[in-house]
Motif scaffolding. Structure first.
Motif, mmCIF file in Angstrom:
data_model
loop_
_atom_site.group_PDB
_atom_site.id
_atom_site.type_symbol
_atom_site.label_atom_id
_atom_site.label_comp_id
_atom_site.label_asym_id
_atom_site.label_seq_id
_atom_site.Cartn_x
_atom_site.Cartn_y
_atom_site.Cartn_z
ATOM 1 N N VAL A 82 0.840 -1.202 0.000
ATOM 2 C CA VAL A 82 0.000 0.000 0.000
ATOM 3 C C VAL A 82 0.874 1.250 0.000
ATOM 4 O O VAL A 82 0.616 2.209 -0.729
ATOM 5 C CB VAL A 82 -0.959 -0.008 1.200
ATOM 6 C CG1 VAL A 82 -1.688 1.326 1.325
ATOM 7 C CG2 VAL A 82 -1.971 -1.148 1.066
ATOM 8 N N LEU A 83 1.920 1.247 0.820
ATOM 9 C CA LEU A 83 2.804 2.405 0.901
ATOM 10 C C LEU A 83 3.478 2.674 -0.444
ATOM 11 O O LEU A 83 3.654 3.839 -0.838
ATOM 12 C CB LEU A 83 3.858 2.171 1.988
ATOM 13 C CG LEU A 83 4.825 3.328 2.275
ATOM 14 C CD1 LEU A 83 4.063 4.567 2.713
ATOM 15 C CD2 LEU A 83 5.825 2.909 3.349
ATOM 16 N N ALA A 84 3.814 1.627 -1.180
ATOM 17 C CA ALA A 84 4.479 1.789 -2.470
ATOM 18 C C ALA A 84 3.597 2.522 -3.477
ATOM 19 O O ALA A 84 4.108 3.141 -4.417
ATOM 20 C CB ALA A 84 4.889 0.432 -3.026
ATOM 21 N N ARG A 85 2.281 2.462 -3.292
ATOM 22 C CA ARG A 85 1.364 3.129 -4.225
ATOM 23 C C ARG A 85 1.168 4.611 -3.915
ATOM 24 O O ARG A 85 0.522 5.322 -4.685
ATOM 25 C CB ARG A 85 0.002 2.423 -4.203
ATOM 26 C CG ARG A 85 0.034 0.986 -4.686
ATOM 27 C CD ARG A 85 -1.358 0.493 -5.036
ATOM 28 N NE ARG A 85 -2.243 0.405 -3.895
ATOM 29 C CZ ARG A 85 -2.411 -0.694 -3.156
ATOM 30 N NH1 ARG A 85 -1.736 -1.801 -3.452
ATOM 31 N NH2 ARG A 85 -3.254 -0.712 -2.146
ATOM 32 N N GLN A 86 1.696 5.078 -2.808
ATOM 33 C CA GLN A 86 1.497 6.464 -2.407
ATOM 34 C C GLN A 86 2.462 7.375 -3.168
ATOM 35 O O GLN A 86 3.613 7.018 -3.423
ATOM 36 C CB GLN A 86 1.703 6.636 -0.902
ATOM 37 C CG GLN A 86 0.904 5.670 -0.041
ATOM 38 C CD GLN A 86 -0.574 5.659 -0.371
ATOM 39 O OE1 GLN A 86 -1.226 6.699 -0.384
ATOM 40 N NE2 GLN A 86 -1.114 4.476 -0.632
ATOM 41 N N ASP A 87 1.976 8.564 -3.493
ATOM 42 C CA ASP A 87 2.774 9.555 -4.199
ATOM 43 C C ASP A 87 3.084 10.701 -3.250
ATOM 44 O O ASP A 87 2.211 11.515 -2.931
ATOM 45 C CB ASP A 87 2.003 10.061 -5.429
ATOM 46 C CG ASP A 87 2.758 11.137 -6.196
ATOM 47 O OD1 ASP A 87 3.986 11.230 -6.012
ATOM 48 O OD2 ASP A 87 2.121 11.879 -6.958
ATOM 49 N N GLY A 88 4.305 10.756 -2.757
ATOM 50 C CA GLY A 88 4.699 11.846 -1.878
ATOM 51 C C GLY A 88 4.697 11.461 -0.405
ATOM 52 O O GLY A 88 4.449 10.306 -0.026
ATOM 53 N N PRO A 89 4.978 12.445 0.466
ATOM 54 C CA PRO A 89 5.067 12.188 1.911
ATOM 55 C C PRO A 89 3.789 11.564 2.464
ATOM 56 O O PRO A 89 2.681 11.969 2.101
ATOM 57 C CB PRO A 89 5.304 13.583 2.503
ATOM 58 C CG PRO A 89 5.912 14.362 1.384
ATOM 59 C CD PRO A 89 5.273 13.855 0.138
ATOM 60 N N THR A 90 3.972 10.596 3.344
ATOM 61 C CA THR A 90 2.856 9.801 3.855
ATOM 62 C C THR A 90 2.955 9.635 5.360
ATOM 63 O O THR A 90 4.027 9.310 5.890
ATOM 64 C CB THR A 90 2.853 8.401 3.195
ATOM 65 O OG1 THR A 90 2.762 8.553 1.766
ATOM 66 C CG2 THR A 90 1.704 7.548 3.703
ATOM 67 N N VAL A 91 1.848 9.856 6.054
ATOM 68 C CA VAL A 91 1.763 9.567 7.490
ATOM 69 C C VAL A 91 1.288 8.129 7.648
ATOM 70 O O VAL A 91 0.277 7.728 7.070
ATOM 71 C CB VAL A 91 0.800 10.528 8.204
ATOM 72 C CG1 VAL A 91 0.637 10.135 9.673
ATOM 73 C CG2 VAL A 91 1.306 11.966 8.097
ATOM 74 N N LEU A 92 2.020 7.362 8.419
ATOM 75 C CA LEU A 92 1.696 5.957 8.664
ATOM 76 C C LEU A 92 1.109 5.844 10.063
ATOM 77 O O LEU A 92 1.726 6.283 11.041
ATOM 78 C CB LEU A 92 2.956 5.106 8.526
ATOM 79 C CG LEU A 92 2.820 3.592 8.533
ATOM 80 C CD1 LEU A 92 1.876 3.097 7.442
ATOM 81 C CD2 LEU A 92 4.198 2.942 8.380
ATOM 82 N N VAL A 93 -0.090 5.257 10.153
ATOM 83 C CA VAL A 93 -0.848 5.227 11.409
ATOM 84 C C VAL A 93 -1.151 3.789 11.794
ATOM 85 O O VAL A 93 -1.638 3.006 10.968
ATOM 86 C CB VAL A 93 -2.175 6.003 11.271
ATOM 87 C CG1 VAL A 93 -2.884 6.091 12.619
ATOM 88 C CG2 VAL A 93 -1.942 7.397 10.698
ATOM 89 N N GLY A 94 -0.891 3.438 13.040
ATOM 90 C CA GLY A 94 -1.175 2.081 13.504
ATOM 91 C C GLY A 94 -1.986 2.067 14.774
ATOM 92 O O GLY A 94 -1.747 2.854 15.695
ATOM 93 N N HIS A 95 -2.958 1.167 14.824
ATOM 94 C CA HIS A 95 -3.754 0.956 16.031
ATOM 95 C C HIS A 95 -3.383 -0.386 16.644
ATOM 96 O O HIS A 95 -3.224 -1.382 15.938
ATOM 97 C CB HIS A 95 -5.257 0.965 15.693
ATOM 98 C CG HIS A 95 -6.129 0.590 16.862
ATOM 99 N ND1 HIS A 95 -6.972 -0.497 16.839
ATOM 100 C CD2 HIS A 95 -6.282 1.152 18.096
ATOM 101 C CE1 HIS A 95 -7.619 -0.582 17.979
ATOM 102 N NE2 HIS A 95 -7.216 0.407 18.767
ATOM 103 N N SER A 96 -3.207 -0.399 17.951
ATOM 104 C CA SER A 96 -3.039 -1.632 18.695
ATOM 105 C C SER A 96 -1.810 -2.407 18.218
ATOM 106 O O SER A 96 -0.708 -1.867 18.156
ATOM 107 C CB SER A 96 -4.323 -2.462 18.585
ATOM 108 O OG SER A 96 -4.325 -3.541 19.488
ATOM 109 N N PHE A 97 -1.989 -3.685 17.849
ATOM 110 C CA PHE A 97 -0.856 -4.505 17.424
ATOM 111 C C PHE A 97 -0.127 -3.901 16.231
ATOM 112 O O PHE A 97 1.088 -4.082 16.076
ATOM 113 C CB PHE A 97 -1.322 -5.924 17.064
ATOM 114 C CG PHE A 97 -0.205 -6.782 16.527
ATOM 115 C CD1 PHE A 97 0.631 -7.471 17.389
ATOM 116 C CD2 PHE A 97 0.035 -6.871 15.163
ATOM 117 C CE1 PHE A 97 1.687 -8.228 16.899
ATOM 118 C CE2 PHE A 97 1.074 -7.616 14.658
ATOM 119 C CZ PHE A 97 1.916 -8.303 15.534
ATOM 120 N N SER A 98 -0.830 -3.185 15.362
ATOM 121 C CA SER A 98 -0.198 -2.699 14.139
ATOM 122 C C SER A 98 0.839 -1.618 14.398
ATOM 123 O O SER A 98 1.564 -1.225 13.483
ATOM 124 C CB SER A 98 -1.238 -2.194 13.139
ATOM 125 O OG SER A 98 -1.853 -1.021 13.606
#
Length: 258
Positions: A82-98
């Motif tokens: 999914v991250l590879a499909r993003q164009d430009g700076p990206t905020v990565l958000v995780g809940h719980s185990f993630s």
């Protein structure tokens, strides 16, 4: 640490004027174009449904990863695709185990900031279960049952200990889409701790019965995160979507929506 009241007041300001977490440089956060959301155990990608429209309304491109919950390397790979499909700076958000996945994948150059929502955040190679044992055992742990290698929460534990501050009807809908996790998922260890080099943000759930709130505070302090505390169950992303979206917008270098 920012409490809920002080953070809410800060939402009207841009990230450039906020107190920056460790990993931020030049006095300001990069303006992100994208947000990638990753769910944890006992859930699926729809658990972000209350947060997503708020981020989209702010002009962000948002994707919710469908975490396979099978093995750590497979969960990491799903997020990396999914991250590879993003164009430009990206905020990565995780809940719980993630939070484990976010800590591993977040070293990618595209990732401009990390947001942890009542999440795990191990150091590289750390034995997270050993760390967790130094804090009180959360009540939800007693509600995990296994069918062979697949684990899930009982309905009672889900409603009481996982989604305790949600209306029962809403919690039952979430229980209906609960995805089982494989035992192998819990044995993986990270090779990276992205929070050591990336701006990091953390939302503590003070009424959490799935991860001990004291452990959440320890993790947030250790990573030097900009931290908010919410009087919420483990599912603050559903019971407090405005505050969670606001934290993500701050991490994205954007003013929070009203």
């Amino acid at each position: 640490m920012l409490n809920r009241r002080s953070f809410t007041a800060s939402l009207a300001a841009t990230a450039a004027t906020a107190v920056l977490p460790r990993g931020a440089n030049a006095g300001a956060l990069p303006t992100a174009r994208n947000v990638v959301l990753v769910h944890g155990l006992f859930a699926d990608g729809s658990c972000w449904s209350e947060v997503i429209p708020r981020l989209q309304a702010a002009g962000l491109n948002v994707t919710s990863v469908q975490n396979p919950l099978t093995a750590l390397d497979e969960a990491v790979a799903a997020t990396q695709r999914v991250l590879a499909r993003q164009d430009g700076p990206t905020v990565l958000v995780g809940h719980s185990f993630s939070g484990v996945i976010v800590s591993e994948v977040g070293v990618d150059p595209k990732v401009s900031a990390l947001v942890y929502v009542a999440a795990r955040a191990p150091d590289a190679g750390e034995d997270y279960p050993a760390l967790a044992k130094t804090f009180p055992t959360p009540p939800a742990s007693a509600g995990i049952v296994f069918d062979g290698d697949e684990g899930r929460l009982t309905e009672t534990a889900f409603l009481r200990d996982f989604a305790g501050d949600l209306p029962e009807a809403r919690a039952r809908v979430l229980y209906a889409v609960q995805q089982p996790f494989h035992k192998a998922l819990l044995t993986g260890k990270t090779q990276h701790a992205a929070w050591r080099s990336k701006p990091s943000f953390y939302a503590v759930s003070t009424e959490d019965r799935t991860i001990d709130p004291g452990l959440e505070r320890f993790i947030a302090k250790r990573m030097g995160a900009m931290t908010i505390e919410l009087k919420a169950s483990h599912l603050s992303l559903i019971s407090h979507p405005r505050e969670i979206a606001g934290l993500i917008l701050t991490a994205a270098g954007r003013p929070a929506a009203g």
